[in-house]
Design an enzyme around this catalytic site. Structure first.
Site, PDB file in Angstrom:
ATOM      1  N   CYS A 244      45.265  49.711  42.630  1.00 19.67           N
ATOM      2  CA  CYS A 244      44.507  50.075  41.428  1.00 19.67           C
ATOM      3  C   CYS A 244      43.263  50.897  41.749  1.00 19.67           C
ATOM      4  O   CYS A 244      42.997  51.921  41.113  1.00 19.67           O
ATOM      5  CB  CYS A 244      44.125  48.812  40.644  1.00 19.67           C
ATOM      6  SG  CYS A 244      43.512  47.462  41.668  1.00 19.67           S
TER       7      CYS A 244
ATOM      8  N   ARG B 152      33.784  42.329  44.571  1.00 19.39           N
ATOM      9  CA  ARG B 152      34.254  41.690  43.336  1.00 19.39           C
ATOM     10  C   ARG B 152      33.041  41.332  42.487  1.00 19.39           C
ATOM     11  O   ARG B 152      32.088  40.724  42.976  1.00 19.39           O
ATOM     12  CB  ARG B 152      35.052  40.428  43.671  1.00 19.39           C
ATOM     13  CG  ARG B 152      35.835  39.850  42.517  1.00 19.39           C
ATOM     14  CD  ARG B 152      37.035  40.690  42.145  1.00 19.39           C
ATOM     15  NE  ARG B 152      38.058  40.751  43.182  1.00 19.39           N
ATOM     16  CZ  ARG B 152      39.135  41.517  43.120  1.00 19.39           C
ATOM     17  NH1 ARG B 152      39.328  42.302  42.074  1.00 19.39           N
ATOM     18  NH2 ARG B 152      40.024  41.521  44.100  1.00 19.39           N
TER      19      ARG B 152
ATOM     20  N   HIS C 149      37.777  48.406  36.955  1.00 19.12           N
ATOM     21  CA  HIS C 149      37.116  48.668  38.234  1.00 19.12           C
ATOM     22  C   HIS C 149      36.182  49.871  38.105  1.00 19.12           C
ATOM     23  O   HIS C 149      36.524  50.860  37.457  1.00 19.12           O
ATOM     24  CB  HIS C 149      38.142  48.985  39.315  1.00 19.12           C
ATOM     25  CG  HIS C 149      39.017  47.828  39.710  1.00 19.12           C
ATOM     26  ND1 HIS C 149      38.782  46.537  39.322  1.00 19.12           N
ATOM     27  CD2 HIS C 149      40.144  47.791  40.486  1.00 19.12           C
ATOM     28  CE1 HIS C 149      39.720  45.741  39.836  1.00 19.12           C
ATOM     29  NE2 HIS C 149      40.550  46.489  40.536  1.00 19.12           N
TER      30      HIS C 149
ATOM     31  N   MET D 271      49.846  38.693  34.441  1.00 17.79           N
ATOM     32  CA  MET D 271      48.846  39.492  33.735  1.00 17.79           C
ATOM     33  C   MET D 271      49.274  40.954  33.611  1.00 17.79           C
ATOM     34  O   MET D 271      49.195  41.546  32.542  1.00 17.79           O
ATOM     35  CB  MET D 271      47.509  39.443  34.487  1.00 17.79           C
ATOM     36  CG  MET D 271      46.475  38.582  33.811  1.00 17.79           C
ATOM     37  SD  MET D 271      44.886  38.704  34.634  1.00 17.79           S
ATOM     38  CE  MET D 271      43.844  38.729  33.198  1.00 17.79           C
ATOM     39  N   VAL D 272      49.732  41.537  34.724  1.00 21.50           N
ATOM     40  CA  VAL D 272      50.160  42.936  34.693  1.00 21.50           C
ATOM     41  C   VAL D 272      51.451  43.071  33.893  1.00 21.50           C
ATOM     42  O   VAL D 272      51.625  44.032  33.135  1.00 21.50           O
ATOM     43  CB  VAL D 272      50.325  43.497  36.121  1.00 21.50           C
ATOM     44  CG1 VAL D 272      50.910  44.907  36.092  1.00 21.50           C
ATOM     45  CG2 VAL D 272      48.985  43.501  36.849  1.00 21.50           C
TER      46      VAL D 272
ATOM     47  N   GLN E 132      34.756  45.655  41.517  1.00 24.83           N
ATOM     48  CA  GLN E 132      36.093  45.394  41.010  1.00 24.83           C
ATOM     49  C   GLN E 132      36.180  44.195  40.070  1.00 24.83           C
ATOM     50  O   GLN E 132      35.633  43.122  40.339  1.00 24.83           O
ATOM     51  CB  GLN E 132      37.079  45.234  42.176  1.00 24.83           C
ATOM     52  CG  GLN E 132      37.191  46.525  42.956  1.00 24.83           C
ATOM     53  CD  GLN E 132      38.296  46.535  44.001  1.00 24.83           C
ATOM     54  OE1 GLN E 132      38.178  47.245  44.990  1.00 24.83           O
ATOM     55  NE2 GLN E 132      39.361  45.785  43.799  1.00 24.83           N
TER      56      GLN E 132
END
Length: 329
Positions: A126, A227, A234, A11-12, A153
Site C-alpha cells: 500500500c 504507525r 497512509h 477488511m480489504v 501509516q
C-alpha cells in the site's frame, strides 16, 4: 466474468466488494472465499446474499479471475492451485512481489507489460503504490537518483484488531493488544517485523518494490515507516533527488495531468492532503510540493491515500479491469 474474492470476510475483502460494486465491474458470477471458520457465512453484494465457500471449492469452480487478500501463506499455497486450474490470480499479499517471474503492477504505470501467460500477478504494498504513482511521471521527466521517505501509516494496514485496540484505548477499556505499545496518543516506529539490517520489512518493501515497478535498480531508496493512530489512510513525506533540475510549477502540472492523482497544494487556502479527506476515495493526493533548498535538484512532497482503496482493493480491481479490457482473461 466469474470472479472469486479470496479473503472476502477481511477488511480489504469488504472494501474490494464495495469497489467492485462502485465501478460496476462486469461480474456474472461471484465466488466469495474465506478460511474454514467462515465457510457458510452470508455476505451481501448488490442486494444478493452469497454463501462463503472454502478454498478447494473455489479452485474447482474455475473462476476467470481470483483476487486474493488472505495473507502470504495462503497465497503461496493456493495461488498456484488456482492458476493451474486456469484462473488468473491477482494477489494482494507480499508473497509474490519480489519473485522475478511475477509482475508487480500499478496499472497506470506498467499494466501494458501483462500477457495471457501471467497467471499470478502481484499487487504492490500500500505505501509503495501511492509513492510510485506520484514518482513515475517525474522519473520519466527528471530521472530519479535517490528517495528518502518517512511514512505515517494508518492502523487499518494492520487490520480490524488494530482498529479495535485503538477504540478500546479511546474508551479506556482493557483489551487485546495487537501492537506492543498503546497506539492511542502515540506513534510507533515499527511496521512489520525487523530484518537483519535494522530496517522493517515495510521499509524494505518501499526500497525493493519501487525499484522493480519503476524498472530501475539504480534508484537509491531509504525509508522509515511509522504507525500512527489514524484510520483514513497512509501519509508520506517524500524527498526525491533528480539527475536533472526541475521547475516546481511544471512538477505540479505533470502531476495534475497524471491519472489517479489529485494535486491539493494551495497554501493560501491551507489546502493540502490529509487522511481525513482521503478516506473512502480511490485517488492519491499530493501536496506541499516544494524545492529542497538544502541541495540541488531535490523536491519535497506530501502524499496521502486510503491504504484500503488505492493501496489495496482499488489497485487490484484496476488490474482486473485491465485484464478484461485487454482481453487477457
Amino acid at each position: 466474468m466469474r470472479i472469486a474474492i479470496v479473503g472476502a470476510t477481511g477488511m480489504v475483502g469488504e472494501v474490494m466488494l464495495k469497489v467492485l460494486a462502485e465501478r460496476n465491474f462486469p461480474v456474472t458470477e461471484l465466488i466469495l472465499v474465506a478460511s474454514e471458520k467462515s465457510v457458510g457465512k452470508q455476505i451481501e453484494y448488490k442486494g444478493t446474499n452469497y454463501t462463503v465457500v472454502g478454498l478447494q471449492t473455489a479452485v474447482d469452480l474455475k473462476a476467470d479471475i481470483a483476487i486474493f487478500s488472505a495473507g502470504g501463506e495462503t497465497s503461496l499455497e493456493w495461488a498456484p492451485k488456482f492458476a493451474a486450474a486456469g484462473t488468473t490470480v491477482i494477489d494482494n499479499s507480499s508473497a509474490w512481489r519480489m519473485d522475478p517471474t511475477k509482475k508487480l503492477i500499478v496499472p497506470e504505470i506498467n499494466a501494458s507489460t501483462l500477457t495471457k501467460e501471467d497467471k499470478i500477478i502481484a499487487n504492490p504494498n500500500c505505501s509503495t503504490i501511492q509513492m510510485v504513482l506520484t514518482l513515475a511521471p517525474l522519473h520519466k521527466k527528471y530521472d530519479i537518483k535517490r528517495i528518502v521517505v518517512s511514512t505515517y501509516q494508518s492502523i487499518t494496514g494492520t487490520g480490524v484488531k488494530a482498529v479495535k485496540q485503538l477504540e478500546n484505548e479511546y474508551a479506556g477499556i482493557k483489551g487485546e493488544m495487537v501492537y506492543k505499545y498503546p497506539i492511542h496518543r502515540n506513534a510507533i516506529p515499527h511496521c512489520d517485523s525487523f530484518e537483519e539490517n535494522g530496517y522493517t520489512k515495510e521499509e524494505m518493501k518501499l526500497v525493493r518494490e519501487t525499484q522493480k515497478i519503476l524498472g530501475d535498480n539504480t534508484i537509491a531508496v531509504t525509508a522509515t515507516a511509522v504507525r500512527v493512530p489514524v484510520v483514513g489512510g497512509h501519509s508520506e513525506a517524500v524527498n526525491v533527488e533528480f539527475t536533472n533540475d526541475f521547475d516546481v510549477n511544471e512538477v505540479r502540472e505533470i502531476l495534475h495531468h497524471t491519472d489517479g492523482i489529485v494535486v491539493q497544494d494551495n497554501l493560501d487556502t491551507f489546502t493540502y492532503p490529509m487522511p481525513l479527506y482521503a478516506e473512502g476515495k480511490n485517488d492519491v493526493f499530493v501536496g506541499r510540493i516544494r524545492r529542497d533548498e538544502s541541495q540541488p535538484n531535490t523536491l519535497n512532497m506530501w502524499i496521502v491515500a486510503d491504504n484500503l482503496r488505492k493501496g489495496a482493493a482499488t489497485n487490484t480491481i484496476q488490474i482486473a479491469e485491465y485484464l478484461v479490457a485487454a482481453k487477457l482473461v
